[in-house]
Write a protein that holds these residues in place. Structure first.
Motif, PDB file in Angstrom:
ATOM      1  N   SER A   1       5.299   6.142  -5.004  1.00  0.00           N
ATOM      2  CA  SER A   1       5.371   6.401  -6.444  1.00  0.00           C
ATOM      3  C   SER A   1       5.004   7.846  -6.758  1.00  0.00           C
ATOM      4  O   SER A   1       5.644   8.493  -7.597  1.00  0.00           O
ATOM      5  CB  SER A   1       4.441   5.463  -7.209  1.00  0.00           C
ATOM      6  N   LEU A   2       3.993   8.350  -6.090  1.00  0.00           N
ATOM      7  CA  LEU A   2       3.551   9.722  -6.315  1.00  0.00           C
ATOM      8  C   LEU A   2       4.653  10.717  -5.965  1.00  0.00           C
ATOM      9  O   LEU A   2       4.991  11.584  -6.773  1.00  0.00           O
ATOM     10  CB  LEU A   2       2.288  10.025  -5.502  1.00  0.00           C
TER      11      LEU A   2
ATOM     12  N   ILE B   1       1.868   9.489 -12.379  1.00  0.00           N
ATOM     13  CA  ILE B   1       1.184   8.995 -11.186  1.00  0.00           C
ATOM     14  C   ILE B   1       0.145  10.022 -10.732  1.00  0.00           C
ATOM     15  O   ILE B   1      -0.993   9.677 -10.407  1.00  0.00           O
ATOM     16  CB  ILE B   1       2.179   8.694 -10.042  1.00  0.00           C
TER      17      ILE B   1
ATOM     18  N   CYS C   1      -1.230  10.601   4.147  1.00  0.00           N
ATOM     19  CA  CYS C   1      -2.301   9.873   3.459  1.00  0.00           C
ATOM     20  C   CYS C   1      -3.482   9.602   4.371  1.00  0.00           C
ATOM     21  O   CYS C   1      -3.302   9.218   5.523  1.00  0.00           O
ATOM     22  CB  CYS C   1      -1.765   8.535   2.944  1.00  0.00           C
TER      23      CYS C   1
ATOM     24  N   THR D   1      -2.806   9.937 -13.037  1.00  0.00           N
ATOM     25  CA  THR D   1      -3.632   8.742 -12.840  1.00  0.00           C
ATOM     26  C   THR D   1      -4.492   8.853 -11.587  1.00  0.00           C
ATOM     27  O   THR D   1      -5.666   8.466 -11.592  1.00  0.00           O
ATOM     28  CB  THR D   1      -2.726   7.488 -12.749  1.00  0.00           C
ATOM     29  N   LEU D   2      -3.921   9.393 -10.519  1.00  0.00           N
ATOM     30  CA  LEU D   2      -4.642   9.471  -9.239  1.00  0.00           C
ATOM     31  C   LEU D   2      -5.621  10.645  -9.159  1.00  0.00           C
ATOM     32  O   LEU D   2      -6.626  10.561  -8.452  1.00  0.00           O
ATOM     33  CB  LEU D   2      -3.652   9.575  -8.078  1.00  0.00           C
TER      34      LEU D   2
ATOM     35  N   LEU E   1       2.055   3.128  -3.455  1.00  0.00           N
ATOM     36  CA  LEU E   1       1.271   4.134  -4.181  1.00  0.00           C
ATOM     37  C   LEU E   1       1.729   5.553  -3.839  1.00  0.00           C
ATOM     38  O   LEU E   1       2.134   6.307  -4.740  1.00  0.00           O
ATOM     39  CB  LEU E   1      -0.225   3.956  -3.924  1.00  0.00           C
TER      40      LEU E   1
ATOM     41  N   ALA F   1       0.824  -1.211   0.000  1.00  0.00           N
ATOM     42  CA  ALA F   1       0.000   0.000   0.000  1.00  0.00           C
ATOM     43  C   ALA F   1       0.860   1.264   0.000  1.00  0.00           C
ATOM     44  O   ALA F   1       0.466   2.281  -0.570  1.00  0.00           O
ATOM     45  CB  ALA F   1      -0.942   0.002   1.193  1.00  0.00           C
TER      46      ALA F   1
ATOM     47  N   ARG G   1      -6.831   7.141   4.462  1.00  0.00           N
ATOM     48  CA  ARG G   1      -7.399   5.954   3.833  1.00  0.00           C
ATOM     49  C   ARG G   1      -8.620   5.501   4.621  1.00  0.00           C
ATOM     50  O   ARG G   1      -8.763   5.789   5.797  1.00  0.00           O
ATOM     51  CB  ARG G   1      -6.363   4.826   3.823  1.00  0.00           C
TER      52      ARG G   1
ATOM     53  N   ARG H   1      -9.184   2.083   0.839  1.00  0.00           N
ATOM     54  CA  ARG H   1      -8.990   2.983  -0.300  1.00  0.00           C
ATOM     55  C   ARG H   1      -8.382   4.310   0.147  1.00  0.00           C
ATOM     56  O   ARG H   1      -8.735   4.855   1.184  1.00  0.00           O
ATOM     57  CB  ARG H   1     -10.343   3.245  -0.962  1.00  0.00           C
ATOM     58  N   TYR H   2      -7.457   4.804  -0.670  1.00  0.00           N
ATOM     59  CA  TYR H   2      -6.892   6.134  -0.433  1.00  0.00           C
ATOM     60  C   TYR H   2      -7.944   7.175  -0.771  1.00  0.00           C
ATOM     61  O   TYR H   2      -8.561   7.122  -1.828  1.00  0.00           O
ATOM     62  CB  TYR H   2      -5.652   6.362  -1.315  1.00  0.00           C
TER      63      TYR H   2
END
Length: 136
Positions: free
Chosen positions: A43-44, A115, A72, A118-119, A40, A37, A74, A81-82
């Motif tokens: 990567s961002l 990234i 973050c 996409t998010l 994610l 988890a 969640r 889920r974020y």
């Protein structure tokens, strides 16, 4: 559109070897490796930092240090889920121009970082910037 392939090999128990498209390894396990988890937000901020440094170098900005944090939020229940990722940039350097740094962050977020692109439609993404003068 080119296809890029990444790979996972199950080593044993809950230990997995991930490889990026160039074959670079990352161990995914707990507690002696990265959490799946966490990949994610990692990567961002990795994507954003890469862009930011590249842009600031082109502008000949004198950056001596960069730290990027992702705070973050969640869901408490599966699938966890974020909902929100707040990115905090801390730059240290000599005579850094706040407006230019902020513009470089904006370019990363809106034009270059895959990234982020996409998010953006599914996770609330925010940021803040702190600049420190290396002479202080």
């Amino acid at each position: 559109m080119p296809t890029e392939t990444v790979q996972l090999d199950w080593i044993s128990e809950q230990i997995f070897l991930l490889r990026d498209r160039a074959g670079f390894p990352v161990i995914m396990t707990q507690p002696m490796g990265v959490s799946g988890a966490d990949l994610l937000p990692l990567s961002l901020i990795g994507c954003a930092a890469w862009d930011l440094i590249a842009i600031l170098k082109k502008q000949r900005m004198q950056v001596s240090s960069l730290q990027v944090f992702a705070d973050c939020e969640r869901d408490a229940e599966p699938p966890w889920r974020y909902r929100k990722i707040h990115v905090r940039y801390i730059l240290t350097g000599s005579s850094l121009d706040r407006a230019k740094v902020q513009r470089a962050i904006e370019l990363s977020e809106t034009k270059y970082c895959s990234i982020h692109a996409t998010l953006r439609p599914v996770v609330e993404l925010t940021n803040e910037l702190e600049i420190k003068d290396q002479n202080d």
